[in-house]
Every structure is written in structure tokens, then in C-alpha cells.
Design an enzyme around this catalytic site. Sequence first.
Site, mmCIF file in Angstrom:
data_model
loop_
_atom_site.group_PDB
_atom_site.id
_atom_site.type_symbol
_atom_site.label_atom_id
_atom_site.label_comp_id
_atom_site.label_asym_id
_atom_site.label_seq_id
_atom_site.Cartn_x
_atom_site.Cartn_y
_atom_site.Cartn_z
ATOM 1 C CB SER A 139 0.258 -4.289 12.692
ATOM 2 O OG SER A 139 0.968 -3.157 13.034
ATOM 3 C CG HIS A 175 -3.080 -0.659 11.225
ATOM 4 N ND1 HIS A 175 -3.841 -1.756 11.429
ATOM 5 C CD2 HIS A 175 -1.813 -0.791 11.887
ATOM 6 C CE1 HIS A 175 -3.190 -2.783 12.054
ATOM 7 N NE2 HIS A 175 -1.746 -2.284 12.413
#
Length: 260
Positions: A139, A175
Site C-alpha cells: 500500500s 487495492h
Amino acid sequence: MTASQPTILATSGGYVPHPRLRFGFGPIMDLAIDLASERGRVDPTGTPRICNIATASGDDARFQRDTEEAAREAGFALHHLSLFPSPNVEDVEGYLRGFDVLWVNGGSVVNLLAVWRAHGLDRILHTLWREGVVLAGISAGSLCWHTGGVTDSFGPDLVPVTDGLGFLPWANGVHCDSERARLPLLRELVADGTLGTTLCTDDGVGLLYRAEQFIEAVTEREGAGARRLRRAPGHEAGTARVLEEELPVRQLAGAVPRGA
């Protein structure tokens, strides 16, 4: 252990479900260790040494303990670089040079970049990357190595970030299957020229780079994908079409089902 050339594994993965712990380390971390072992093990015990860098989550102590538990189960020696409230080691560069993989957790990429730059960690990491220490993360720990992407660092609404470290010459999306607003915004930002060519990952997918070259996408979650977004040649900003290309993804041994 060091890689044979500068190596980054930028991911939307690294953690998998575990029956007793908050999470376990998955095949992506095993790959990072394999990449680091290309020049042979320095540690005579053969135990992989991981440094967890959790700046993006404010060096949250509970999450640090969770990563220690996951590492114990996986057979890794895991330690931390903490920068809050001040560095936990005197010689940051020397300390980090003793690890095989530097793993960067998720959280606020905006805060991560600001704190790293204030401490000179951006320069240190660039030096270690060039020396063959494997840089990896999830991330925010994926976005940071690129030129930019989109972030929720300022609140629930996604906004562009364009001042990444730029070790890699592309933007990054993370994501993209689990957070549905990300991919449409990335398309808009590539079309209007805010972001350049952007490589995107679903949860469980990692992007392997050697030096500044993209090598392959890998996944520890069955069926997860990756894609490249780029503006069509010859189109002006504001009217440009975005070309979207699905990238081949190699499934790693031990990949978990997509719904797990």
C-alpha cells in the site's frame, strides 16, 4: 544477503489469513527473501533478517507486535526502524544495511514521505537500494517508491499524490479490486496528465522491478490481477483516451483463494 541488482517488490499484498494470529506473512515475503539471497547468505544461521518500517502508521506498537508474531511463525528474524518520537537507533543507515529485506507497511503515504525526508531516510534508502538491499512493502509501502498515485491520507476522499520518491519512473495504484474508487480516479488522472503511466495491483499482487525496469507481476491470491494505464499517444490532456492493458500475473506457490 543482497540482490544481484537494485530490487523493489511493490505490492498490495504480503499478508495472508492465519488461524491464530491477526495475519501471517505470505508468499510475497518468501519471494522477497529469495530475491535477497542472490548473492548468498551473510548470516551463518541462514535466518532471513527483515526490518519492518511502519512510519506510515505512526510506528503503531500493536501492529509492530503483530508483525513480530507473524515473523516468528514464518521463521524470520524481524526488527523495526521506528522514527516516532525519535529514531530508535543512532546510525540508521548502518542499522538498515544489516537486513536482507526492508518491509514498509501501509498507512499514510503523505506522512511517510514527509517524515522520511525530514530524517534523510529517502537518501539512505536510495543508497541501500543501489547496494542490493531489497525494498518491499504494501500500500503506502508500494506507492512511495513510485512518482505518485492516489491516496486517502487526508481523509476518506481519494486525492492525487505526485511527490513520491521516484526511484521508479511510473505512478502506482494499489487495492484496485477491493477499493473500487481507486481505478476510476487513476484513469482520470492519467488522462489529464496529472499522473504518467501507472501500474496497478489488486490485493495480493506485487510488482517486481530490477533497477528502473518492470520485470513481472506476481500474486499470492488466486485470480488477482494487475494492469497498466497510459495515455494514448497524440491526444491532448483533457481529451486523451486511456489505454488499459492487463498484465500477465505469475501465481506464487502457496497462493490463497481469492475470497480468503
